[in-house]
Design an enzyme around this catalytic site. Sequence first.
Site, short mmCIF file in Angstrom:
data_model
loop_
_atom_site.label_atom_id
_atom_site.label_comp_id
_atom_site.label_asym_id
_atom_site.label_seq_id
_atom_site.Cartn_x
_atom_site.Cartn_y
_atom_site.Cartn_z
N SER A 216 44.06 81.14 49.65
CA SER A 216 42.71 81.49 49.84
C SER A 216 42.56 82.43 50.93
O SER A 216 43.11 83.55 50.88
CB SER A 216 41.97 80.17 50.06
OG SER A 216 40.41 80.33 49.91
N ASP B 208 39.08 79.79 38.51
CA ASP B 208 38.56 79.52 40.30
C ASP B 208 37.30 80.12 40.10
O ASP B 208 36.87 81.06 39.97
CB ASP B 208 39.64 80.79 40.86
CG ASP B 208 39.72 80.42 42.52
OD1 ASP B 208 38.60 80.08 42.83
OD2 ASP B 208 40.74 80.46 42.98
N HIS C 209 40.98 76.70 42.06
CA HIS C 209 41.25 76.92 43.25
C HIS C 209 42.17 75.79 43.79
O HIS C 209 42.02 74.78 43.46
CB HIS C 209 40.13 77.12 44.33
CG HIS C 209 40.24 78.12 45.47
ND1 HIS C 209 40.50 79.40 45.48
CD2 HIS C 209 40.22 77.61 46.78
CE1 HIS C 209 40.41 79.96 46.79
NE2 HIS C 209 40.35 78.73 47.34
#
Length: 416
Positions: free
Chosen positions: A248, A347, A380
Amino acid sequence: MPFVYLGVTILGALGVLLAYRPVRKEPWSNPTFFIGWLVGELALQNVVWQVGATVAFGVFGAFRAWEGWLGLAVALASWVGLVGLAVSGKRATRVVRAALADVSREDFPVSGGPDPSSSGRFWRVTRAIPMKGRAVQSVKNIDYWGDGQRRHRLDIYRSRLAPPAGAPVMVYIHGGAWVTGDKREQGKPMMYELVARGWVCVAINYRLSPKAVWPAHIVDAKRAVAWVRSHIAEYGGDPSFIAVSGGSAGGHLSALLALTPGDPAFQPGFEGADTSVHACVPFYGVMDLTGSDEAANRDGTELRRLLERHVMQTGALEHPEIFRAASPTYRVQMDAPPFFVLHGQNDTLVPVAMARAFVDALRAVSRAPVAYAELPLAQHAFDVLASLRCQATTNGVAAFLDAARVMATAPQPPLP
């Protein structure tokens, strides 16, 4: 009791549905992410507890009325969906292998041989929570800046059974939207696996916003790499091969670090330090901070709002050069190290289109291999838990890094 059981099974089925079809609009993006991530990465564990709950409800009379039998039908459908999610996690192995096969070449030989560290793998997956084994030794809270700040510390992981000497080094940068997170929280499955293969791994902290203003985050990451290059030999690491990774915001920082060695704007006071790395593995990284179509996060404004208010603390329209210079997509270069980009199709926090645009831009100019694995049904943070999907990506990353070491240590042809 039958009605309660029906309600529980409906909630379970809703979680499975969100794992397959996440909601990408506010205010549902964050809840969708968390539910989809938890259900998708722990699919088999969810089957186990739901079967156990069904047995318990049955003992207490859940099937004495039609609501209970309807609940059982809903539960069965959910279990089929969960098995499908588990199969998708397992099939990530094929996706990763195909991505690596695309970049394998004579000077970058990706091995498809047996995994030498598969012992105990099934137990790790069923346990899910990555836990440091007794064979992993950690040295914690080393001050890499020398100023005593808590955010300027790093942890080192290495093998206790066979203390390394001249081991390759992985530097891991945690995520958390540049405003939260800690070196203790992320990247553990991959780092523990690499340690089992003889690596030395380094997890770093860095200053966080809003207290810290960009580019403090990347400055700290580069300072940590400079420290690693100068001191990691004391811990058994080889400074001649350093890889960097993160998820991330950590994926963003790792990619930007790999693409900007020696950039004086990101190395104030240590401009002469060597901050280059030999490989980069960003997981679901934020590669474009400019607010372009590829950078659209959720409804297209969330990322920009976060950056303007808390990270850059200035407007994207007033100072677009700051946002562009901080975007790995606009810092691609011919001499970039080998990259292995991994992203999940589902995601909801960082759109997969961002990864695709970055990979296309990097492949257009880089002379080094650029591997890309786009993982079906992955949310994610798919690498945080020791899941089937994480197992597949970890093995793939290890194979990629082995090939990067071959490339880095190969004799260079003489200059004409």
